[in-house]
Scaffold this motif. Structure first.
Motif, PDB file in Angstrom:
ATOM      1  N   ASP A  65      49.043 -31.244  27.614  1.00  0.00           N
ATOM      2  CA  ASP A  65      48.892 -32.695  27.765  1.00  0.00           C
ATOM      3  C   ASP A  65      48.707 -33.321  26.385  1.00  0.00           C
ATOM      4  O   ASP A  65      47.619 -33.308  25.830  1.00  0.00           O
ATOM      5  CB  ASP A  65      47.691 -33.011  28.656  1.00  0.00           C
ATOM      6  N   ARG A  66      49.776 -33.879  25.835  1.00  0.00           N
ATOM      7  CA  ARG A  66      49.740 -34.459  24.495  1.00  0.00           C
ATOM      8  C   ARG A  66      49.288 -35.915  24.481  1.00  0.00           C
ATOM      9  O   ARG A  66      49.254 -36.542  23.419  1.00  0.00           O
ATOM     10  CB  ARG A  66      51.120 -34.374  23.845  1.00  0.00           C
ATOM     11  N   SER A  67      48.953 -36.487  25.613  1.00  0.00           N
ATOM     12  CA  SER A  67      48.641 -37.914  25.652  1.00  0.00           C
ATOM     13  C   SER A  67      47.479 -38.284  24.728  1.00  0.00           C
ATOM     14  O   SER A  67      47.511 -39.331  24.084  1.00  0.00           O
ATOM     15  CB  SER A  67      48.357 -38.368  27.080  1.00  0.00           C
ATOM     16  N   GLY A  68      46.475 -37.440  24.657  1.00  0.00           N
ATOM     17  CA  GLY A  68      45.318 -37.732  23.798  1.00  0.00           C
ATOM     18  C   GLY A  68      45.662 -37.712  22.323  1.00  0.00           C
ATOM     19  O   GLY A  68      45.262 -38.613  21.581  1.00  0.00           O
ATOM     20  N   VAL A  69      46.402 -36.700  21.879  1.00  0.00           N
ATOM     21  CA  VAL A  69      46.754 -36.643  20.453  1.00  0.00           C
ATOM     22  C   VAL A  69      47.699 -37.779  20.101  1.00  0.00           C
ATOM     23  O   VAL A  69      47.604 -38.352  19.009  1.00  0.00           O
ATOM     24  CB  VAL A  69      47.337 -35.280  20.022  1.00  0.00           C
ATOM     25  N   ASP A  70      48.594 -38.122  21.019  1.00  0.00           N
ATOM     26  CA  ASP A  70      49.500 -39.244  20.758  1.00  0.00           C
ATOM     27  C   ASP A  70      48.713 -40.558  20.681  1.00  0.00           C
ATOM     28  O   ASP A  70      48.946 -41.379  19.794  1.00  0.00           O
ATOM     29  CB  ASP A  70      50.574 -39.332  21.840  1.00  0.00           C
ATOM     30  N   GLU A  71      47.777 -40.752  21.598  1.00  0.00           N
ATOM     31  CA  GLU A  71      46.987 -41.980  21.621  1.00  0.00           C
ATOM     32  C   GLU A  71      46.136 -42.120  20.358  1.00  0.00           C
ATOM     33  O   GLU A  71      45.979 -43.215  19.817  1.00  0.00           O
ATOM     34  CB  GLU A  71      46.072 -41.995  22.853  1.00  0.00           C
TER      35      GLU A  71
ATOM     36  N   LEU B  32      31.122 -38.270  17.528  1.00  0.00           N
ATOM     37  CA  LEU B  32      31.869 -38.469  18.767  1.00  0.00           C
ATOM     38  C   LEU B  32      33.373 -38.575  18.497  1.00  0.00           C
ATOM     39  O   LEU B  32      34.186 -38.076  19.276  1.00  0.00           O
ATOM     40  CB  LEU B  32      31.360 -39.700  19.507  1.00  0.00           C
ATOM     41  N   GLY B  33      33.739 -39.174  17.372  1.00  0.00           N
ATOM     42  CA  GLY B  33      35.149 -39.231  17.006  1.00  0.00           C
ATOM     43  C   GLY B  33      35.735 -37.848  16.786  1.00  0.00           C
ATOM     44  O   GLY B  33      36.857 -37.549  17.233  1.00  0.00           O
ATOM     45  N   ARG B  34      34.965 -36.977  16.115  1.00  0.00           N
ATOM     46  CA  ARG B  34      35.407 -35.597  15.894  1.00  0.00           C
ATOM     47  C   ARG B  34      35.549 -34.862  17.216  1.00  0.00           C
ATOM     48  O   ARG B  34      36.526 -34.145  17.453  1.00  0.00           O
ATOM     49  CB  ARG B  34      34.426 -34.857  14.986  1.00  0.00           C
ATOM     50  N   VAL B  35      34.601 -35.056  18.116  1.00  0.00           N
ATOM     51  CA  VAL B  35      34.657 -34.424  19.438  1.00  0.00           C
ATOM     52  C   VAL B  35      35.898 -34.896  20.190  1.00  0.00           C
ATOM     53  O   VAL B  35      36.612 -34.092  20.801  1.00  0.00           O
ATOM     54  CB  VAL B  35      33.375 -34.712  20.245  1.00  0.00           C
ATOM     55  N   ASN B  36      36.185 -36.195  20.139  1.00  0.00           N
ATOM     56  CA  ASN B  36      37.373 -36.721  20.823  1.00  0.00           C
ATOM     57  C   ASN B  36      38.647 -36.094  20.273  1.00  0.00           C
ATOM     58  O   ASN B  36      39.554 -35.748  21.038  1.00  0.00           O
ATOM     59  CB  ASN B  36      37.438 -38.239  20.697  1.00  0.00           C
ATOM     60  N   GLU B  37      38.728 -35.945  18.946  1.00  0.00           N
ATOM     61  CA  GLU B  37      39.908 -35.323  18.343  1.00  0.00           C
ATOM     62  C   GLU B  37      40.053 -33.869  18.784  1.00  0.00           C
ATOM     63  O   GLU B  37      41.153 -33.418  19.114  1.00  0.00           O
ATOM     64  CB  GLU B  37      39.834 -35.408  16.825  1.00  0.00           C
ATOM     65  N   GLU B  38      38.950 -33.146  18.800  1.00  0.00           N
ATOM     66  CA  GLU B  38      39.003 -31.742  19.210  1.00  0.00           C
ATOM     67  C   GLU B  38      39.379 -31.597  20.680  1.00  0.00           C
ATOM     68  O   GLU B  38      40.164 -30.720  21.043  1.00  0.00           O
ATOM     69  CB  GLU B  38      37.681 -31.052  18.897  1.00  0.00           C
ATOM     70  N   LEU B  39      38.835 -32.460  21.531  1.00  0.00           N
ATOM     71  CA  LEU B  39      39.200 -32.419  22.953  1.00  0.00           C
ATOM     72  C   LEU B  39      40.683 -32.740  23.141  1.00  0.00           C
ATOM     73  O   LEU B  39      41.362 -32.101  23.954  1.00  0.00           O
ATOM     74  CB  LEU B  39      38.351 -33.394  23.767  1.00  0.00           C
ATOM     75  N   ALA B  40      41.185 -33.714  22.403  1.00  0.00           N
ATOM     76  CA  ALA B  40      42.600 -34.066  22.500  1.00  0.00           C
ATOM     77  C   ALA B  40      43.469 -32.884  22.081  1.00  0.00           C
ATOM     78  O   ALA B  40      44.503 -32.611  22.702  1.00  0.00           O
ATOM     79  CB  ALA B  40      42.905 -35.293  21.642  1.00  0.00           C
TER      80      ALA B  40
ATOM     81  N   GLN C 273      48.142 -35.508  14.185  1.00  0.00           N
ATOM     82  CA  GLN C 273      49.234 -34.569  13.892  1.00  0.00           C
ATOM     83  C   GLN C 273      48.727 -33.167  14.185  1.00  0.00           C
ATOM     84  O   GLN C 273      47.712 -32.750  13.654  1.00  0.00           O
ATOM     85  CB  GLN C 273      49.638 -34.674  12.410  1.00  0.00           C
ATOM     86  N   ILE C 274      49.445 -32.451  15.043  1.00  0.00           N
ATOM     87  CA  ILE C 274      49.048 -31.063  15.305  1.00  0.00           C
ATOM     88  C   ILE C 274      50.248 -30.155  15.157  1.00  0.00           C
ATOM     89  O   ILE C 274      51.367 -30.570  15.154  1.00  0.00           O
ATOM     90  CB  ILE C 274      48.421 -30.871  16.700  1.00  0.00           C
TER      91      ILE C 274
END
Length: 76
Positions: free
Chosen positions: A65-71, A49-57, A75-76
């Motif tokens: 929408d960078r809010s997910g990667v920032d939260e 689930l953590g991997r899925v959250n990172e991929e969705l972000a 680093q992308i």
């Protein structure tokens, strides 16, 4: 009948609708609570689930929408 050429805006709208459907309607998005409760020490589900959250972000960041990667501190 001749096929009308699609515009970028029309194609974008169609692809956005598919993306929304994929995110909103996936019956397999999460494991049932009883399945995770049956294996309370299995951290594999958490990692998945953590991997899925990172991929969705990252997907959302690609759409503006960078809010997910920032939260998540990604680093992308």
């Amino acid at each position: 009948m001749k096929n009308a050429k699609k515009t970028a805006a029309t194609e974008y709208s169609e692809k956005a609708a598919i993306s929304r459907d994929l995110l909103n309607e996936s019956p397999h998005a999460f494991r049932p609570p009883d399945q995770t409760a049956a294996n309370p020490n299995d951290w594999g589900y958490v990692g998945d689930l953590g991997r899925v959250n990172e991929e969705l972000a990252q997907v959302l960041a690609a759409l503006g929408d960078r809010s997910g990667v920032d939260e998540l501190g990604l680093q992308i």
